[in-house]
Design an enzyme around this catalytic site. Sequence first.
Site, PDB file in Angstrom:
ATOM      1  N   THR A 179      13.614   8.105  -9.629  1.00  0.00           N
ATOM      2  CA  THR A 179      14.708   8.395 -11.149  1.00  0.00           C
ATOM      3  C   THR A 179      14.875   6.877 -11.575  1.00  0.00           C
ATOM      4  OG1 THR A 179      16.397   7.929  -9.349  1.00  0.00           O
ATOM      5  CG2 THR A 179      15.826  10.441 -10.348  1.00  0.00           C
ATOM      6  N   HIS A 210       1.462 -15.524  -3.930  1.00  0.00           N
ATOM      7  CA  HIS A 210       1.926 -14.325  -2.949  1.00  0.00           C
ATOM      8  C   HIS A 210       2.587 -15.078  -1.689  1.00  0.00           C
ATOM      9  CE1 HIS A 210      -1.300 -11.365  -4.295  1.00  0.00           C
ATOM     10  NE2 HIS A 210      -0.064 -11.168  -4.822  1.00  0.00           N
ATOM     11  N   ILE A 252       5.026  -0.243  -3.442  1.00  0.00           N
ATOM     12  CA  ILE A 252       4.656  -1.462  -4.409  1.00  0.00           C
ATOM     13  C   ILE A 252       5.398  -2.396  -4.519  1.00  0.00           C
ATOM     14  CG2 ILE A 252       4.362  -1.406  -7.027  1.00  0.00           C
ATOM     15  CD1 ILE A 252       2.412   0.534  -5.454  1.00  0.00           C
ATOM     16  N   THR A 253       6.766  -2.114  -3.921  1.00  0.00           N
ATOM     17  CA  THR A 253       8.000  -3.092  -4.138  1.00  0.00           C
ATOM     18  C   THR A 253       7.429  -4.583  -3.595  1.00  0.00           C
ATOM     19  OG1 THR A 253       9.333  -1.323  -3.510  1.00  0.00           O
ATOM     20  CG2 THR A 253      10.350  -3.812  -3.270  1.00  0.00           C
ATOM     21  N   GLU A 254       7.936  -5.624  -4.463  1.00  0.00           N
ATOM     22  CA  GLU A 254       7.598  -6.849  -4.073  1.00  0.00           C
ATOM     23  C   GLU A 254       8.985  -7.698  -3.666  1.00  0.00           C
ATOM     24  OE1 GLU A 254       6.020 -11.166  -6.456  1.00  0.00           O
ATOM     25  OE2 GLU A 254       6.252  -9.247  -7.467  1.00  0.00           O
ATOM     26  N   GLU A 292      -7.741 -14.469  -0.378  1.00  0.00           N
ATOM     27  CA  GLU A 292      -6.838 -15.737  -0.707  1.00  0.00           C
ATOM     28  C   GLU A 292      -6.409 -16.558   0.028  1.00  0.00           C
ATOM     29  OE1 GLU A 292      -3.612 -13.932  -3.020  1.00  0.00           O
ATOM     30  OE2 GLU A 292      -2.300 -13.559  -1.166  1.00  0.00           O
ATOM     31  N   LYS A 330      21.032  12.242  -5.170  1.00  0.00           N
ATOM     32  CA  LYS A 330      20.879  12.960  -6.629  1.00  0.00           C
ATOM     33  C   LYS A 330      20.059  14.270  -6.108  1.00  0.00           C
ATOM     34  CE  LYS A 330      20.757   9.366  -9.734  1.00  0.00           C
ATOM     35  NZ  LYS A 330      20.009   8.425 -10.868  1.00  0.00           N
TER      36      LYS A 330
END
Length: 290
Positions: free
Chosen positions: A17, A248, A96-98, A210, A43
């Site tokens: 959401t 990173h 995905i969260t950074e 890297e 929710k």
Amino acid sequence: MAVLIDSSTRLVVQGLTGREGTFHAKQAAAYGTNVVGGVTPGKGGTTHEGWPIFDTMHDAVAKTGANASVVFVPPAFAADAVMEAADAGLGLVVCITEGIPTLDMLRAMTFLKQRPDTRLVGPNCPGVISPGKAKAGIIPGNICREGRIGIVSKSGTLTYEAIHQLTLLGLGQSTCIGIGGDPLIGTTHIDALKLFAADAETDAVVLIGEIGGSAEEEAAVWIKSNFRKPVVGFIAGQTAPPGRRMGHAGAIIAGGKGTAAEKMAALTAAGVTVVNSPADMGTAIKRVLG
């Protein structure tokens, strides 16, 4: 059978959401991914963009038969979201969260050791896509093309660059795995290479690493002993000064270790075709394939 994700994937979006979750859920569905619902605590019982929303991952799995999730949850709650998905029995969790606190991820990684049937990709990654089949994450489907080259990359941007080059050359991709650049990640280069080694639809691999840590050197040792398909490698951060973090969280040369030169030398010794510029990844793959 594709690596990690295919037409049988039933994907739940954790944080559906939110703005980012909504956008990328729509993108995934438009690409052909079977998005079956979302989880946003408080929710449950509502719908969002036509998808059912659940309070917990256990509810989502029970009602939808989900077998994978993608996490678009703010950093403070993302590690808990990963553990909740694993506890619900999902085979694949793509985070995905950074910016997730390292201590939170340490707790989550410890938890995941007790859930060996759950594979985590990420965090701080662009996700996974098998062109023409499905995707979980933020990799744009329009630059992909069905093919037989696997990609495993710490860098999201360089994942897209490798995809684009292979597509322009007409080679395409089998599966692209953005593993993320944090110090603690669920799927390593070696983990991805094991999947590609067993995948009949993958003929060669682009490996993008890297500076920082020792993951690429460890991958080189594994490749030399175990991997029989051609590999093209690129290491980002070749001009980075020691002690300065580049992008990173894990990309830092500390104590003189983890330099690009060391990683490139290790990969070369393992038989990997290492390129000095990311612009050469696609042409190098074409060359090694003859």
